[in-house]
Every structure is written in C-alpha cells, then in structure tokens.
Scaffold this motif. Sequence first.
Motif, PDB file in Angstrom:
ATOM      1  N   ASP A   1       0.850  -1.190   0.000  1.00 39.43           N
ATOM      2  CA  ASP A   1       0.000   0.000   0.000  1.00 39.43           C
ATOM      3  C   ASP A   1       0.887   1.242   0.000  1.00 39.43           C
ATOM      4  N   VAL A   2       1.108   1.794  -1.170  1.00 39.57           N
ATOM      5  CA  VAL A   2       1.905   3.031  -1.224  1.00 39.57           C
ATOM      6  C   VAL A   2       1.185   4.082  -2.036  1.00 39.57           C
ATOM      7  N   ARG A   3       1.486   5.316  -1.692  1.00 45.23           N
ATOM      8  CA  ARG A   3       1.032   6.411  -2.530  1.00 45.23           C
ATOM      9  C   ARG A   3       2.209   6.844  -3.393  1.00 45.23           C
ATOM     10  N   LEU A   4       1.947   7.055  -4.664  1.00 40.85           N
ATOM     11  CA  LEU A   4       2.993   7.472  -5.579  1.00 40.85           C
ATOM     12  C   LEU A   4       2.967   8.978  -5.773  1.00 40.85           C
ATOM     13  N   VAL A   5       4.119   9.600  -5.611  1.00 41.46           N
ATOM     14  CA  VAL A   5       4.272  11.002  -6.000  1.00 41.46           C
ATOM     15  C   VAL A   5       5.405  11.006  -7.007  1.00 41.46           C
ATOM     16  N   VAL A   6       5.178  11.584  -8.177  1.00 44.00           N
ATOM     17  CA  VAL A   6       6.220  11.564  -9.195  1.00 44.00           C
ATOM     18  C   VAL A   6       6.555  12.983  -9.614  1.00 44.00           C
ATOM     19  N   ALA A   7       7.783  13.162 -10.091  1.00 42.35           N
ATOM     20  CA  ALA A   7       8.199  14.505 -10.504  1.00 42.35           C
ATOM     21  C   ALA A   7       9.026  14.426 -11.775  1.00 42.35           C
ATOM     22  N   THR A   8       8.973  15.480 -12.546  1.00 40.67           N
ATOM     23  CA  THR A   8       9.807  15.563 -13.738  1.00 40.67           C
ATOM     24  C   THR A   8       9.993  17.021 -14.122  1.00 40.67           C
ATOM     25  N   HIS A   9      11.153  17.298 -14.760  1.00 40.00           N
ATOM     26  CA  HIS A   9      11.353  18.652 -15.286  1.00 40.00           C
ATOM     27  C   HIS A   9      10.930  18.693 -16.755  1.00 40.00           C
ATOM     28  N   ARG A  10      10.512  17.539 -17.292  1.00 43.45           N
ATOM     29  CA  ARG A  10      10.133  17.490 -18.712  1.00 43.45           C
ATOM     30  C   ARG A  10       8.640  17.729 -18.890  1.00 43.45           C
ATOM     31  N   ALA A  11       8.270  18.147 -20.096  1.00 42.56           N
ATOM     32  CA  ALA A  11       6.856  18.221 -20.447  1.00 42.56           C
ATOM     33  C   ALA A  11       6.473  16.836 -20.945  1.00 42.56           C
ATOM     34  N   LEU A  12       5.829  16.051 -20.100  1.00 41.47           N
ATOM     35  CA  LEU A  12       5.581  14.649 -20.448  1.00 41.47           C
ATOM     36  C   LEU A  12       4.658  14.498 -21.659  1.00 41.47           C
ATOM     37  N   GLU A  13       3.743  15.451 -21.857  1.00 36.26           N
ATOM     38  CA  GLU A  13       2.878  15.392 -23.045  1.00 36.26           C
ATOM     39  C   GLU A  13       3.740  15.326 -24.298  1.00 36.26           C
ATOM     40  N   ASP A  14       4.787  16.174 -24.321  1.00 41.22           N
ATOM     41  CA  ASP A  14       5.681  16.185 -25.478  1.00 41.22           C
ATOM     42  C   ASP A  14       6.432  14.868 -25.609  1.00 41.22           C
ATOM     43  N   GLU A  15       6.837  14.337 -24.474  1.00 41.77           N
ATOM     44  CA  GLU A  15       7.554  13.064 -24.490  1.00 41.77           C
ATOM     45  C   GLU A  15       6.658  11.962 -25.032  1.00 41.77           C
ATOM     46  N   VAL A  16       5.374  12.013 -24.639  1.00 43.72           N
ATOM     47  CA  VAL A  16       4.408  11.024 -25.143  1.00 43.72           C
ATOM     48  C   VAL A  16       4.238  11.200 -26.647  1.00 43.72           C
ATOM     49  N   ALA A  17       4.066  12.459 -27.055  1.00 47.22           N
ATOM     50  CA  ALA A  17       3.866  12.737 -28.487  1.00 47.22           C
ATOM     51  C   ALA A  17       5.062  12.261 -29.305  1.00 47.22           C
ATOM     52  N   ALA A  18       6.256  12.383 -28.722  1.00 49.23           N
ATOM     53  CA  ALA A  18       7.465  11.994 -29.448  1.00 49.23           C
ATOM     54  C   ALA A  18       7.743  10.495 -29.313  1.00 49.23           C
ATOM     55  N   GLY A  19       6.873   9.789 -28.619  1.00 49.26           N
ATOM     56  CA  GLY A  19       7.030   8.339 -28.485  1.00 49.26           C
ATOM     57  C   GLY A  19       8.102   7.943 -27.479  1.00 49.26           C
ATOM     58  N   ARG A  20       8.523   8.872 -26.640  1.00 51.43           N
ATOM     59  CA  ARG A  20       9.555   8.534 -25.665  1.00 51.43           C
ATOM     60  C   ARG A  20       8.972   8.161 -24.304  1.00 51.43           C
ATOM     61  N   PHE A  21       7.681   8.349 -24.147  1.00 53.62           N
ATOM     62  CA  PHE A  21       7.062   8.019 -22.855  1.00 53.62           C
ATOM     63  C   PHE A  21       5.729   7.345 -23.136  1.00 53.62           C
ATOM     64  N   ARG A  22       5.416   6.298 -22.396  1.00 52.42           N
ATOM     65  CA  ARG A  22       4.196   5.521 -22.672  1.00 52.42           C
ATOM     66  C   ARG A  22       2.948   6.328 -22.307  1.00 52.42           C
ATOM     67  N   GLU A  23       2.011   6.315 -23.244  1.00 45.80           N
ATOM     68  CA  GLU A  23       0.796   7.093 -23.042  1.00 45.80           C
ATOM     69  C   GLU A  23      -0.033   6.536 -21.870  1.00 45.80           C
ATOM     70  N   ASP A  24      -0.157   5.181 -21.828  1.00 45.91           N
ATOM     71  CA  ASP A  24      -0.988   4.599 -20.765  1.00 45.91           C
ATOM     72  C   ASP A  24      -0.421   4.919 -19.370  1.00 45.91           C
ATOM     73  N   PHE A  25       0.902   4.861 -19.265  1.00 42.99           N
ATOM     74  CA  PHE A  25       1.524   5.172 -17.973  1.00 42.99           C
ATOM     75  C   PHE A  25       1.341   6.646 -17.637  1.00 42.99           C
ATOM     76  N   PHE A  26       1.489   7.484 -18.651  1.00 42.23           N
ATOM     77  CA  PHE A  26       1.303   8.923 -18.437  1.00 42.23           C
ATOM     78  C   PHE A  26      -0.088   9.219 -17.875  1.00 42.23           C
TER      79      PHE A  26
END
Length: 443
Positions: free
Chosen positions: A273-298
């Motif tokens: 039982d954990v709560r997830l807090v995530v952080a990034t300096h990237r714009a993940l939408e762009d990463e998803v659009a560029a195929g570098r980040f999974r859409e479902d995970f995003f």
Amino acid sequence: MATILLVDDQVNMRRSMALLLGHEGYAVREAAGASDALAALRSGPVDVVLTDVRMDGESDGATLLRAVKARDPEIEVVLVTAFGTIADAVDAIKSGAYDYLTKPVDPERLLITVRRAVERRALAREVRQLRAQVHETDEIVATSPAMQAVVAAVAQLAQSDSTVLITGESGTGKELVARALHRQSPRRHGRFVPINCGAIPETILESELFGHRKGAFTGAIADKKGLLEEAHGGVLFLDEVGEMPASMQVRLLRFLQGGEVRRVGDTETRRVDVRLVVATHRALEDEVAAGRFREDFFYRINVVGVRIPPLRERPEDVPTLADHFVRRIAARLRRNVRGVTPGAVALMTAYHWPGNVRELENAIERAVNVASGELITEGDLPATLTVASRPGALRGPAAAEDERARLVGALERCRWNQSRAAVTLGMSRTTLWRKLREHRIDA
Ligand SMILES: Nc1ncnc2c1ncn2[C@@H]1O[C@H](COP(=O)(O)OP(=O)(O)OP(=O)(O)O)[C@@H](O)[C@H]1O
Ligand SMILES: [Mg+2]
C-alpha cells in the motif's frame, strides 16, 4: 581540539591549571579577570570557560557567566569556588553554569569536568545543526500568488491518495513539495522513499523497485525488499520519472492497477500500500507525443498535477526566499549575517535564475560566507548576477532586443505596474521610465 579559557586573578593558579589542561591536549587561553575574559572571547573561539567565582575580592564569576551566555549560550562555563562561596556556585548553576569545582581543585575532577563540558558543547552544536537540517526540509516560502496556490494545492492533495505529478524546471522545489505532501498526509507515519529514476541503470532499477530473491541473478546473495515494499504505508517518490525506461513503466503500471509486487526471481506476490508522487522537469505530453514516454503510464500518473513555476515568473518570492536562506544558512554556519541590502535585493530580483531556487540558495550561501558585515551587499553576490543585470552589459542590436524583452517581460509579470516592475528590474522608476521611452514601449 577544544579551547579552554581560564579566568583567575591569581597567576599561579592559572599556570598550574593551564599546564594540566595543555598536557591533555586542550588549547588553553588565559585571562586575569572578567573584562579580560570578554576581550578574549571576542578575539577567538572558546568552547569552555573555567572561571574563579571571586576575583579581586569581587564576586564577578557570576557576572562573567551571564555575559558569556548572552554572547553564546553554547559555551559551557565551569566555576571554581572557595569553600565559602558554594552558595554562589549553586546560584550560578541555576543561571546556566555547567558545573562547579571547589578549591583546592582536584586535578582528576578538573579533567573529568572539563572533558564532559567539552562533550556537551559538541553535542549542543550537533543538535543545532541537525535541527537546522530538519527545519530546512520544512518550510515552503510562498509570497507570490502562484506559490500560494501551490501550497494550497499541497494541503488539499495531502488528504487524498491519488498519484500526484509534480512538474517544474530544475531547482524549483519539486522534492520540497513532494515531502510536504507526505508530511501533511495521513501517511506521514510511513516512510517517504525517494528514488531518482534517471540516476539508476535500467538493469538495477527493477530490483531496486521490486526487490529480488536470493539467487535471482549473479550478485543477488540474499533476499531483498524493493523500495515499493519499503514505502509500504508511506509515499514512494519517483523523481525524474521522464527518464524511466519503458519496460519499467509497464511494470509500474501493472503495480498501480493491482497493488501487488513480485520480487525479481520470486513466484510469490505481496500486497503493498503506497502512494505514488512523481516529478519531472520534462513536459511529459511532449515526451508522449514523441514516443519517448508511454501514453498509458502517463495517464495513470497524471491524475492530479502540481506545476511549480520557474522563479523568474514569480519575482515576489525572491526577497522572501533570500531572507529565509540568509537566516537558515547564517544559523548553520554561525555567521553574524542578518539580511540583504536593498541594492542586493534589487539585483537578485532582476536576475532570471536559470537554476531557480537552488541557484538562489547557493548564491546566498556563498554570500553569507564572504559577507564582511551584517548585511549582504551587491559585491557579495556571484558576478553572473551583476553581469546579467547591469544595464548595457551587452552592446549592439542584440543587446537592445534583449533589454526590450526584459523590460516588457518584467512589466507583464507586474501587470504593467511600473513601480513594481522597477523594483523587479533593480532600477529606479525614473530609469525605467527613460528606458521605456528609449525603447518606445507604450506603458
Ligand atoms: N518555495 C521554497 N521555499 C523554501 N525553499 C525552497 C523553495 N523552493 C525550493 N527550495 C529549496 O531549494 C532547493 C531546491 O529544491 P528541490 O530540491 O526541491 O528542487 P527540485 O525541483 O527537486 O530540483 P531538481 O530538479 O534539480 O531535482 C532545496 O534546498 C529546497 O529546500
Ligand atoms: Mg529534485
């Protein structure tokens, strides 16, 4: 090595104690009376003061004690009394002396008492430094409306259990916000477990997060819990989640859907039982659009978002942050620096802080170290600030463009309030007005 200040009006007494303490490896300084002793304190560091209670027939050991404690409460004071003055010594202990010794002084006792006083002094220092560190992680300075909104969002989100995605440029305070979310939530009694996804090789990341069984791979010499299990009941902070390899994204997604982990090489699954807090300096939408980040995970991690604006978009925070860091850093370094001159504030407020709050913190730490007075001046700040902000530092059409953009930017941020923009830019209102005319900016 500790420094002992011996205060006694009788030279012979001082000499014999100095010999004894010097032989034990202490640095020993001597003073013949209370005023002498205070002068000695001003001229160099002292850890323990050992003073006679009655000097020149006056009971000024107690006066000295008060003066020492007023100057630095962490300096330990040991009083030496003749038989008739024990009552004084007892009073003195009530007012903060560490201990007292009676004459004739027993060398053994003297050494033990001094050693303990030195230890206590060292402990007090350590406690203070640790407190400062603990406190450091505490406070989110928020003067600007934008940061106040972040603080309000944190207070609200702390009460829920959904995954939070924190975005912001490097040094904006993402980890600070993540920790605040944990501290304010019902999960505060569980652990806050941070992991930097960008810093750990893909091959190790899986066993770090999920753990492994003994023998699962070469080097797995014992069963090991993963960080998800470590964070059970608490918060797992996935920092730099944009750097997480796709294979790991898949595994985490599966975990988020089922709430179960299976250690590498294991067949058994465990509920976590954990709560997830995530952080990034990237714009993940762009990463998803560029195929570098999974859409479902995003979509799974982007349930609620907290965006921390870069420092240049909230100049109102600069003076308060500067004060906050001066106080904290001066206390930690024990430097007598209390604030920042208006000129230095203006310079800092005008600067664009590419490294955000972290860069400001570093600049203040440096300034506290080099400051010669109680206030940090422009000269104590890193040269980058001065060069970037000095009018005419750059010449030619590019520089003019640059300046124009800076003026307009500042005005927009201050909703075209010229007085505020002038402060932000570190210039007088008249200068701003002149520059607006020069650049034909219609305010
Ligand atoms: N609003 C704030 N009030 C007080 N201190 C702050 C604030 N924002 C940031 N800090 C301090 O600035 C430093 C940088 O913050 P933090 O490490 O949280 O940033 P970050 O966004 O995680 O940076 P990075 O992307 O480089 O990891 C820390 O020492 C933090 O305590
Ligand atoms: Mg960080």
